[in-house]
Design an enzyme around this catalytic site. Structure first.
Site, PDB file in Angstrom:
ATOM      1  N   GLY A 166      37.026  29.895  53.290  1.00 54.10           N
ATOM      2  CA  GLY A 166      36.826  30.073  51.924  1.00 54.10           C
ATOM      3  C   GLY A 166      36.587  28.810  51.086  1.00 54.10           C
ATOM      4  O   GLY A 166      37.543  28.373  50.400  1.00 54.10           O
ATOM      5  N   TYR A 167      35.626  28.104  51.170  1.00 53.71           N
ATOM      6  CA  TYR A 167      35.256  27.073  50.696  1.00 53.71           C
ATOM      7  C   TYR A 167      34.205  27.005  49.655  1.00 53.71           C
ATOM      8  O   TYR A 167      34.343  26.907  48.382  1.00 53.71           O
ATOM      9  CB  TYR A 167      34.457  25.810  51.627  1.00 53.71           C
ATOM     10  CG  TYR A 167      35.688  25.391  52.513  1.00 53.71           C
ATOM     11  CD1 TYR A 167      37.113  25.684  52.483  1.00 53.71           C
ATOM     12  CD2 TYR A 167      35.074  24.198  53.502  1.00 53.71           C
ATOM     13  CE1 TYR A 167      37.903  25.052  53.457  1.00 53.71           C
ATOM     14  CE2 TYR A 167      36.302  23.799  54.436  1.00 53.71           C
ATOM     15  CZ  TYR A 167      37.737  24.201  54.396  1.00 53.71           C
ATOM     16  OH  TYR A 167      38.557  23.608  55.146  1.00 53.71           O
ATOM     17  N   SER A 168      32.812  27.710  49.801  1.00 55.84           N
ATOM     18  CA  SER A 168      31.770  27.572  49.170  1.00 55.84           C
ATOM     19  C   SER A 168      32.048  28.707  48.019  1.00 55.84           C
ATOM     20  O   SER A 168      32.554  29.786  48.057  1.00 55.84           O
ATOM     21  CB  SER A 168      30.528  27.915  49.787  1.00 55.84           C
ATOM     22  OG  SER A 168      30.160  27.075  50.706  1.00 55.84           O
TER      23      SER A 168
ATOM     24  N   GLU B 202      34.933  21.298  62.504  1.00 54.34           N
ATOM     25  CA  GLU B 202      33.727  22.288  62.719  1.00 54.34           C
ATOM     26  C   GLU B 202      32.616  21.517  63.252  1.00 54.34           C
ATOM     27  O   GLU B 202      31.688  21.758  63.945  1.00 54.34           O
ATOM     28  CB  GLU B 202      33.124  22.441  61.083  1.00 54.34           C
ATOM     29  CG  GLU B 202      32.318  23.592  61.143  1.00 54.34           C
ATOM     30  CD  GLU B 202      32.150  23.952  59.578  1.00 54.34           C
ATOM     31  OE1 GLU B 202      31.290  24.867  59.279  1.00 54.34           O
ATOM     32  OE2 GLU B 202      32.481  23.209  58.673  1.00 54.34           O
TER      33      GLU B 202
HETATM   34  C1  LIG Z   1      24.383  31.105  57.369  1.00 50.73           C
HETATM   35  C2  LIG Z   1      25.611  30.268  56.459  1.00 50.73           C
HETATM   36  C3  LIG Z   1      26.715  30.358  56.764  1.00 50.73           C
HETATM   37  C4  LIG Z   1      27.666  29.937  55.926  1.00 50.73           C
HETATM   38  N1  LIG Z   1      29.024  30.186  56.081  1.00 50.73           N
HETATM   39  C5  LIG Z   1      30.144  29.756  55.252  1.00 50.73           C
HETATM   40  C6  LIG Z   1      31.413  30.050  55.364  1.00 50.73           C
HETATM   41  O1  LIG Z   1      31.661  30.543  56.330  1.00 50.73           O
HETATM   42  N2  LIG Z   1      32.286  29.237  54.467  1.00 50.73           N
HETATM   43  C7  LIG Z   1      31.756  28.707  53.393  1.00 50.73           C
HETATM   44  O2  LIG Z   1      32.518  28.403  52.598  1.00 50.73           O
HETATM   45  N3  LIG Z   1      30.445  28.403  53.328  1.00 50.73           N
HETATM   46  C8  LIG Z   1      29.501  28.851  54.203  1.00 50.73           C
HETATM   47  N4  LIG Z   1      28.203  28.575  53.892  1.00 50.73           N
HETATM   48  C9  LIG Z   1      27.938  27.775  52.820  1.00 50.73           C
HETATM   49  C10 LIG Z   1      27.410  26.389  53.139  1.00 50.73           C
HETATM   50  O3  LIG Z   1      28.480  25.356  53.370  1.00 50.73           O
HETATM   51  C11 LIG Z   1      26.583  25.918  51.733  1.00 50.73           C
HETATM   52  O4  LIG Z   1      25.573  26.664  51.788  1.00 50.73           O
HETATM   53  C12 LIG Z   1      26.319  24.562  51.968  1.00 50.73           C
HETATM   54  O5  LIG Z   1      27.526  23.483  51.780  1.00 50.73           O
HETATM   55  C13 LIG Z   1      25.312  24.072  50.939  1.00 50.73           C
HETATM   56  O6  LIG Z   1      25.750  24.265  49.524  1.00 50.73           O
HETATM   57  P1  LIG Z   1      24.858  25.313  48.598  1.00 50.73           P
HETATM   58  O7  LIG Z   1      24.374  26.521  49.315  1.00 50.73           O
HETATM   59  O8  LIG Z   1      25.629  25.479  47.322  1.00 50.73           O
HETATM   60  O9  LIG Z   1      23.582  24.422  48.328  1.00 50.73           O
HETATM   61  P2  LIG Z   1      23.453  23.133  47.330  1.00 50.73           P
HETATM   62  O10 LIG Z   1      24.681  22.298  47.477  1.00 50.73           O
HETATM   63  O11 LIG Z   1      23.132  23.529  45.872  1.00 50.73           O
HETATM   64  O12 LIG Z   1      22.212  22.372  47.824  1.00 50.73           O
HETATM   65  C14 LIG Z   1      20.876  22.617  47.762  1.00 50.73           C
HETATM   66  C15 LIG Z   1      19.847  21.735  48.026  1.00 50.73           C
HETATM   67  O13 LIG Z   1      20.408  20.555  47.269  1.00 50.73           O
HETATM   68  C16 LIG Z   1      20.518  19.448  48.353  1.00 50.73           C
HETATM   69  N5  LIG Z   1      21.626  18.693  47.682  1.00 50.73           N
HETATM   70  C17 LIG Z   1      22.656  18.854  47.307  1.00 50.73           C
HETATM   71  N6  LIG Z   1      23.591  17.771  46.991  1.00 50.73           N
HETATM   72  C18 LIG Z   1      22.667  16.716  47.307  1.00 50.73           C
HETATM   73  C19 LIG Z   1      23.012  15.243  47.302  1.00 50.73           C
HETATM   74  N7  LIG Z   1      24.033  14.694  46.682  1.00 50.73           N
HETATM   75  N8  LIG Z   1      21.991  14.720  47.622  1.00 50.73           N
HETATM   76  C20 LIG Z   1      20.679  14.994  48.318  1.00 50.73           C
HETATM   77  N9  LIG Z   1      20.500  16.361  48.161  1.00 50.73           N
HETATM   78  C21 LIG Z   1      21.530  17.282  47.704  1.00 50.73           C
HETATM   79  C22 LIG Z   1      21.090  19.994  49.686  1.00 50.73           C
HETATM   80  O14 LIG Z   1      20.694  19.161  50.556  1.00 50.73           O
HETATM   81  C23 LIG Z   1      20.291  21.431  49.550  1.00 50.73           C
HETATM   82  O15 LIG Z   1      18.947  21.129  50.041  1.00 50.73           O
HETATM   83  C24 LIG Z   1      27.342  29.077  54.826  1.00 50.73           C
HETATM   84  C25 LIG Z   1      25.944  28.815  54.506  1.00 50.73           C
HETATM   85  C26 LIG Z   1      24.974  29.309  55.360  1.00 50.73           C
HETATM   86  C27 LIG Z   1      23.589  29.162  55.351  1.00 50.73           C
END
Ligand SMILES: Cc1cc2nc3c(=O)[nH]c(=O)nc-3n(C[C@H](O)[C@H](O)[C@H](O)COP(=O)(O)OP(=O)(O)OC[C@H]3O[C@@H](n4cnc5c(N)ncnc54)[C@H](O)[C@@H]3O)c2cc1C
Lengths: 406, 332
Positions: A125-127, A247
């Site tokens: 439960g992070y995102s 991880e």
């Molecule tokens: C299949 C799948 C399973 C997942 N499972 C889990 C789970 O079990 N538990 C959980 O907590 N989360 C989970 N996640 C979530 C995942 O950890 C996040 O999607 C990820 O950390 C990216 O966050 P976001 O989706 O908010 O994208 P954002 O952070 O909004 O990023 C969008 C885009 O912006 C870019 N970006 C963001 N910040 C920067 C920066 N500082 N510099 C350059 N570029 C940047 C990113 O590279 C990306 O291309 C899962 C995701 C997927 C796709």
């Protein structure tokens, strides 16, 4: 250099093989019977010191001295016999190591055995909708109950893998709204089976929907005992660093990549393209990366066995794997041609699949994108390589908040 | 199980690196690049004084991996001299039964007789004017040691790679000592070893380009900050590192497979040559782009590595040719 494991390891291998021959005969067992058989088999594996080697005996592990060679022999032999290894998943890969490092005695007693036996399944439960790469911005909040014994949780978590199966969650919540960003977060464990929690599957781009997709969770005065808090109040960010470390270590798998590459060669044969010089060149070009990944895994493994630091290359393995996955997807897309018109049975997931043709590569073509997002998006990996690996100065915006990214 | 460098191997690399830092600084490279010579006696003597000539002797306790590590450092420094030819000539002569060729062995090991590599059917040979002997041949024709002098016609050309200048060379009626027939496994082993050493030279060059680009990005300031702070450039540099650092293990594996006589050694050599030569070309291009105007100057010197990368890529077969071989060897 020497890639043989040595006489001692080979003697150990013979011992593991004997164990497997004696104990892993699933025969015609199905359903509940098979499940019970696997459970008993894993117990025997623990007894012999093959499974849960880093987990103390009192919590149900086999408490073995660190020995990466033995651990590798076990993986190889179990794999060859198609015998089940550890339960895996977030629980074994993240919850257990975190509790061993940062948990209380009560927490270890409560959770570790149940987790490694597969009774407890953990969601991460992070995102949140507003917090992804900038994980430390989490807003789901927790407040103490008036009697100070429970945390009361309100907010939303999202993209939780295995969410529909999960019995428990480890989560980051904001408990000190006035503290600095990274110092206002607490790491909590929570039982997901309670009235204050609603979960919903989210349909994935793979087409998959229902029980095996990622999920969103809504917390509406959900509760968890204060004794289920891991690490100090406001220390959750630092506790979570342990889990992410684990991880990362579990994502890069050279054998999996090698198998996938061999299947790509098979696909070229199956589609009659293996004689095409362009296809042969593309395959060999991709294989250069696959082998570089494989031999670098040997290097990391060898350094780990010797207790030496392999340096920045460790930070590159996730992005390397992601990029190779992209390259394989692009070639697969060329090879499957018009099979791309047909949605494969059980797309992206674990539904009934039946016999599938080259169109099954759509699973890899779409699924490989998950790697570029989950567990730290590729740009975040590039930041990590550049800043921690190469020592380049931090981005100005991010430099203002030490350790801000996932 | 061991798949990382030993303290001794790191010490050998440090020794070669230190020697080259002393005898082959940028101003020497500049002077050499604009001069007419194809050989630099001072740096050659300094390297040979380290005992590198004997690395591939059959009774040496070192092997192709150690030779590769040395060539990696030589590549990083854009070192002059036919180092690959010398090491392989020693390896081939020492394993042959040809007494006339073996008469050269001691001087080859000491480096007082210089050997240039003329494998394959290309007429271009590095450091040909300095060489007293040539290791010639191919997988199809076997190996021989040819003596400089009558019958060896050398026509200098304006070389692209200024660190190891080539000439056009023909061998007709020269004194020739047969070392191995085409069917002799030694022939293929030497041809494969050459691929691994070119891959190692390329690895070193690519690492050097990455290192100096990163160092420059920490020093150079624009908009009041080190340019390495800008994410666009940071990600370019991260990709340079990502391209070269994991590829290091490909060279190690190919050299180890050769030393351990593994079945996949020939294919590993082809894969390493193809992959590292591509990496090297990409790294040099990326390095110059990352430097801005200074990178485009002759004075800064990055062009020497770009030129060397161009040479290594085409030398002894291009990446595409070796990938085609690798595909055949895999039975695809
Ligand atoms: C299949 C799948 C399973 C997942 N499972 C889990 C789970 O079990 N538990 C959980 O907590 N989360 C989970 N996640 C979530 C995942 O950890 C996040 O999607 C990820 O950390 C990216 O966050 P976001 O989706 O908010 O994208 P954002 O952070 O909004 O990023 C969008 C885009 O912006 C870019 N970006 C963001 N910040 C920067 C920066 N500082 N510099 C350059 N570029 C940047 C990113 O590279 C990306 O291309 C899962 C995701 C997927 C796709």
């Amino acid at each position: 250099m020497d890639l043989s494991y040595g006489a001692e390891a080979e003697a150990f291998r013979a011992e593991v093989r004997r164990f497997l021959a004696d104990n892993w005969q699933p025969a015609e067992r199905r359903g509940a019977e098979l499940k019970e058989f696997i459970r008993a088999f894993r117990r025997a594996g623990v007894e012999r010191g093959y499974l849960y080697r880093s987990v103390p005996r009192r919590y149900g592990g086999s408490e073995q001295p660190v020995d990466v060679i033995r651990a590798q022999v076990i993986r190889e032999e179990f794999g060859r016999a198609r015998a089940p290894l550890e339960v895996g998943g977030n629980g074994v890969n993240m919850t257990v190591p975190t509790l061993l490092e940062k948990g209380t005695e009560e927490q270890r007693e409560l959770f570790i055995r149940k987790t490694i036996e597969g009774d407890y399944i953990w969601g991460q439960g992070y995102s949140e909708p507003g917090s992804g790469s900038d994980l430390a911005s989490v807003r789901t909040k927790a407040e103490l109950s008036p009697d100070g014994t429970r945390w009361i949780i309100n907010g939303q978590k999202i993209w939780t893998s295995q969410g529909m199966q999960s019995t428990h969650m480890f989560m980051l919540v904001r408990t000190e709204p006035d503290a600095a960003k990274h110092d206002g977060i607490t790491y909590l464990l929570i039982d997901l089976d309670q009235p204050g929690i609603t979960r919903r599957p989210i349909r994935q781009m793979t087409g998959e929907q229902g029980a095996h997709t990622f999920c969103e969770f809504f917390f509406d005065n959900a509760e968890t005992p204060v004794s289920w808090q891991v690490g100090g109040r406001g220390q959750g960010w630092y506790v979570s660093r342990t889990t992410l470390k684990h991880e990362r270590a579990s994502i890069g798998s050279a054998d999996g990549l090698g198998n996938q590459f061999r299947k790509l060669v098979d696909l070229a044969r199956e589609t009659g393209r293996i004689g095409d010089p362009l296809v042969r060149d593309s395959l060999a070009r991709i294989e250069g990366f696959v082998l570089a990944h494989r031999y670098t895994s040997f290097r990391l493994f060898s350094c780990a066995a010797a207790g030496e630091d392999a340096g920045p290359v460790q930070l590159m393995m996730k992005l390397y794997l992601t990029e190779i996955g992209h390259e394989m997807a692009l070639l697969a897309q060329e090879l499957i041609g018009e099979y791309a018109f047909i949605e494969p049975a059980g797309a992206g997931g674990r539904g009934p699949r039946g016999v599938r043709g080259p169109e099954k590569w759509l699973d890899q073509i779409m699924g490989s994108l998950g790697n570029s997002i989950a567990g730290g998006a590729s740009n975040i990996q590039r930041n990590i390589i550049g800043e921690r690996g190469l020592g380049l100065p931090r981005d100005l915006a991010l430099a203002l908040e030490a350790g801000a990214e996932k | 199980m061991r798949f990382h460098l030993s303290a001794e191997q790191i010490a050998i690399q440090d020794a070669v690196r230190g020697t080259l830092a002393d005898c082959w600084p940028m101003d020497r490279l500049h002077a050499f690049a604009d001069g007419a010579d194809d050989f630099d006696p001072a740096s050659w003597e300094a390297l040979m004084a380290l005992g590198l000539g004997g690395i591939l002797l059959p009774d040496s306790d070192m092997g192709l991996l150690d030779a590769a590590l040395v060539n990696e450092v030589a590549g990083a420094a854009a070192a002059p001299g036919p180092l690959i030819g010398q090491l392989l000539a020693v390896a081939a002569v020492a394993r042959s039964g040809n007494a006339a060729a073996r008469a050269h062995l001691d001087a080859l090991v000491a480096g007082t007789t210089v050997a240039a590599l003329a494998l394959g059917d290309s007429p271009y040979v590095q450091c040909a004017r300095a060489a007293q002997v040539f290791l010639v041949g191919s997988r199809e024709s076997g190996l021989a040691l040819v003596e400089a002098g009558a019958g060896v016609v050398i026509e200098p050309v304006q070389p692209t790679d200024r660190s190891r200048p080539v000439s056009r060379v023909t061998f007709e009626g020269a004194v020739r000592h047969e070392l191995a027939a085409a069917s002799d496994p030694l022939t293929a082993q030497i041809c494969d070893a050459a691929l691994v050493l070119v891959a190692a030279d390329s690895l070193g060059g690519a690492l050097h380009c990455t290192d100096i680009s990163v160092a420059y990005a920490k020093e150079r300031e624009q908009f009041g900050q080190p340019i390495g702070r800008f994410q666009g450039l940071k990600h370019q540099l991260a990709h340079m590192a990502l391209d070269v650092e994991p590829a290091r293990a490909l060279v190690w594996y190919a050299a180890y497979a050769h030393d351990a006589a593994l079945d996949d050694a020939p294919r590993a050599a082809a894969m390493a040559k193809a992959h590292l030569c591509d990496v090297y070309v990409r790294s040099t291009r990326a390095a110059i782009a990352a430097h801005g105007g200074i990178g485009y100057t002759w004075e800064y010197g990055l062009n020497y590595w770009l030129r060397r990368a161009a040479f290594n890529r085409a030398w002894l077969g291009s990446p595409a040719q070796h990938r085609a071989r690798a595909a055949d060897l895999a039975g695809w």
